[in-house]
Write an enzyme that holds these catalytic residues in place. Structure first.
Site, short mmCIF file in Angstrom:
data_model
loop_
_atom_site.label_atom_id
_atom_site.label_comp_id
_atom_site.label_asym_id
_atom_site.label_seq_id
_atom_site.Cartn_x
_atom_site.Cartn_y
_atom_site.Cartn_z
N HIS A 130 14.79 25.93 46.24
CA HIS A 130 13.62 26.02 45.35
C HIS A 130 12.89 24.69 45.26
CE1 HIS A 130 13.27 29.90 43.46
NE2 HIS A 130 14.56 29.98 43.29
N GLN A 180 19.61 28.37 45.50
CA GLN A 180 19.13 27.58 44.37
C GLN A 180 18.50 26.28 44.87
OE1 GLN A 180 19.37 28.95 41.30
NE2 GLN A 180 17.83 27.40 40.98
N ASP A 219 16.73 37.52 41.00
CA ASP A 219 15.40 36.91 41.13
C ASP A 219 14.33 37.95 41.38
OD1 ASP A 219 16.32 34.38 40.75
OD2 ASP A 219 16.54 33.91 42.88
N GLU A 259 21.52 27.99 33.61
CA GLU A 259 20.45 28.99 33.67
C GLU A 259 21.00 30.26 34.34
OE1 GLU A 259 17.39 27.86 36.37
OE2 GLU A 259 15.98 29.40 35.68
N HIS A 260 21.61 30.09 35.53
CA HIS A 260 22.21 31.20 36.27
C HIS A 260 23.70 30.95 36.42
CE1 HIS A 260 18.08 30.69 38.05
NE2 HIS A 260 18.03 31.98 37.79
N HIS A 301 4.69 31.22 -10.41
CA HIS A 301 5.62 32.14 -9.75
C HIS A 301 6.35 32.98 -10.81
CE1 HIS A 301 4.99 29.70 -6.16
NE2 HIS A 301 5.80 30.46 -5.46
#
Lengths: 437, 437
Positions: free
Chosen positions: A262, A259, A361, A327-328, A420
């Protein structure tokens, strides 16, 4: 060294809150610049794209060379070694198989009143994928964005990708071909988003824009939202690992670093009930960092944003995981399945020590475009649903209109919307006359 | 008089394009003001809300009176006449029944590699609904926003609604109660959106904000998007009617006016293959306009934005409908079902002459919060999915990791992400050693 936290410490609540809310990205205020770029593209179309690409990507284009030709893509694909091609093909096949299961069903039924109700799904006609250039130009992301669009049934699927200095990653073009992308334009930045949203002489507008990008791309997506659909505004990536002491510290160290490598603003957090195990993982991270190619980036991320949290028990771990809404989420513990069921807010869960996030991934099958920055509280990873929309259907029979029409009249009157009500009562009057007659 | 168009006319393409792209709303640039309002609420919480409510809604509140008390809601509900209560109850029941069918299923399967894959849906924890005050304070919209949230399983559901001068529509409070809303705050505007997104001493932050509002509310929703989820940026409402000459012109005139009476910027369009029938409908609209309570608004909408388009055949009608991508589509023609299948871009379709759009506004069952301004090309009406998110699940077995792990390693290497590859190869090395040993 990362931050060490312990739920037992008196300062824990504040430290954890700080970890959760600390901004990991600077808010470059690019909004004014982006507004100008969009206006230029709307006003001058291709000419604006060509000028901006010359200025920022040092690449001279013409309307004819905005898109890669078939011959250029053929040549790039031929360059890709067989092992990479086979790996991309396996990934594409697995991603397609997973996402095919996401196709939702149309429904139609008749209820007790006699009303025929239902809905029908349909694909957006055209979608544009943004693929960043340079370091973050990932062929895997091309597959993850393009395949769900194709599975959904999108008819026209294009990519915009900057190619600074004319350089392009041949794997990106191969991934585009494997995923069934129609056209790849060598245009990037906010100008690419503007072209996809509004169209130019050469680039037809699309209905939906997805894909990650820098601050300019993100600001442009936010601006064109409403004119077209967008996926989400992606932030720096993050992983949370829940692990017991039975794990190999080295495996988890690599997962944390996967991680961290990145981006210096990525975040890796380990939560464990065993403080000693936490220290062992930290030591393993330091050992691995020494030899890692991307140690400058991974080290900065780990030092500035990494954390190891010691908890009293799994209940605490689950509660913290739900607050982080990662996220993960990797769960490496004997009770991994049970813990996975208790974490309600997470983009993707990787269950068991044999499921490193890196599998997800690339080749697992689920999408790797996932909600960041706690947005898993309210949003989901990319899926075929992002390229579909639903039309609701209703058909009244005479019986149904007589059964429920009067309530509609009452509510219309109470809201002061006379026409209406009349639109219903005119029909009821006829039905009643027919019954009487 | 509305605009009369005919696909046979030489100027048709331009006239139709103009009808499609013409802006019906002025773009009040409220963004700077909204940014300031949000900053104030973030900095000063309740105090800011109370000051702004005093200034703009002429209402003095305290932290204790920000929310309606149970006694106030009881009293308001008791005020509602029995017929209105029964109509709201019928509407709530039908909306609940329709939306209950939207609940998606969790999935889990094992693929040929041995990988266990799947996904799981879960509700957002807390949602906030914005309910406009004044003329546009519609109890039906409370039901349409709150019921899908409750069906999805949202735990905490609150409303923010301005009550200018302290006035409130008792039907709004009854609708909130019927839909199971927990708390109703008498706060409106951008400040309400800020409070829902960031929280104050009294108002806990939520994860998702839905509901229509004025330009300030829309700008605030756009600004907080990402921090929380939002539904969509609603524009002025619109209806498209496809009708053959067998219809009663008066019914369709009322349907066109039902749309037009919402707002001077609403748009009503009739497409018909019969020019004479189109003129008959236009005449019926003029007759009805004379006696309509809201004739000023409806007349302005019809005159400025209304259109009657004559087409050569249904093929042309379908093509135009798909370009318009209408929020509401009524199809009143012998071949209504077949035409409905061919229109791909529409928020909601009302099939057959006995299904006026007003049925869908109140009691049909489908949601009346629908994509406007051509956004049905890429988005859907509100549904339970707006209050759910999906977590993807993956679990590798030894066999699965051996089968697909090497491809992940290859792709990680090609993307220059070494730790990604190592996180897989460290595990494969152990598996292979165990097999060998």
């Amino acid at each position: 060294m990362p931050q060490f936290l312990d739920t037992n410490d008196p300062g824990f609540a504040d430290e954890f809150a700080d970890l959760l809310t600390r901004k990991r990205e600077s808010d470059a205020d690019v909004d004014a610049a982006v507004q100008e770029i969009i206006a230029e593209v709307v006003a001058r179309g291709d000419a604006a794209l060509i000028e901006m690409t010359a200025r920022w990507d040092r690449l001279e284009l013409t309307p004819e060379t905005l898109a890669f030709s078939k011959a250029e893509i053929d040549a790039a694909c031929a360059e890709v070694p067989a092992a990479e091609r086979a790996a991309l093909e396996l990934a594409a096949e697995r991603i397609r198989a997973y996402h095919s299961r996401q196709m939702p069903e149309d429904r139609r039924w008749t209820d007790l009143s006699g009303a025929e109700l239902g809905w029908r799904w349909s694909a957006v006609s055209a979608a544009g994928l943004y693929v960043p250039g340079g370091l973050a130009s990932y062929p895997s992301s091309v597959l993850m964005n393009a395949i769900p669009a194709r599975v959904a049934g999108v008819e026209r699927l294009v990519i915009c990708a900057p190619t600074p200095g004319g350089r392009v990653n041949p794997l990106v073009l191969l991934a585009a071909r494997l995923a069934g992308v129609d056209t790849v334009y060598r245009v990037g930045g906010a100008q690419a988003v503007a072209a996809l949203a509004f169209g130019t002489e050469t680039i037809e507008p699309v209905d939906k824009i997805t894909g990650p990008g820098n601050a300019f791309v993100a600001a442009a997506k936010r601006r064109v939202f409403g004119k077209v659909g967008i996926d989400m505004i992606a932030g720096p990536s993050e992983v949370l690992i829940l692990a017991d002491a039975a794990n190999d510290p080295d495996w988890l160290a690599l997962d944390l670093l996967a991680q961290a490598e990145h981006d210096a603003s990525a975040q890796s957090i380990l939560i464990t009930p065993d403080a000693g195990f936490g220290r062992a993982v930290a030591a393993a991270v330091e050992r691995r960092l020494e030899t890692l190619e991307r140690r400058a980036i991974a080290g900065a991320s780990w030092r500035d944003h990494g954390a190891i949290v010691t908890v009293a028990d799994w209940d605490e771990a689950v509660a913290l995981a739900n607050r982080i809404a990662p996220e993960h989420l990797e769960i490496c513990a004997a009770e991994a399945e049970a813990l996975a069921e208790r974490v309600r807010h997470a983009g993707a869960i990787f269950i068991g020590a044999l499921t490193p996030e890196a599998i997800g991934d690339y080749v697992g099958g689920p999408n790797h475009v996932l909600p960041t920055a706690r947005s898993a509280r309210f949003s989901s990873g990319l899926s075929v649903l992002d390229f579909l929309k639903r039309t609701t259907l209703a058909r009244m029979t005479p019986a149904a209109l007589r059964a429920i029409g009067p309530a509609a009249e009452t509510l219309a009157r109470s809201e002061g919307l006379e026409a209406h009500g009349l639109s219903v009562s005119a029909r009821l009057a006829r039905l009643n006359a027919e019954m009487a007659g």
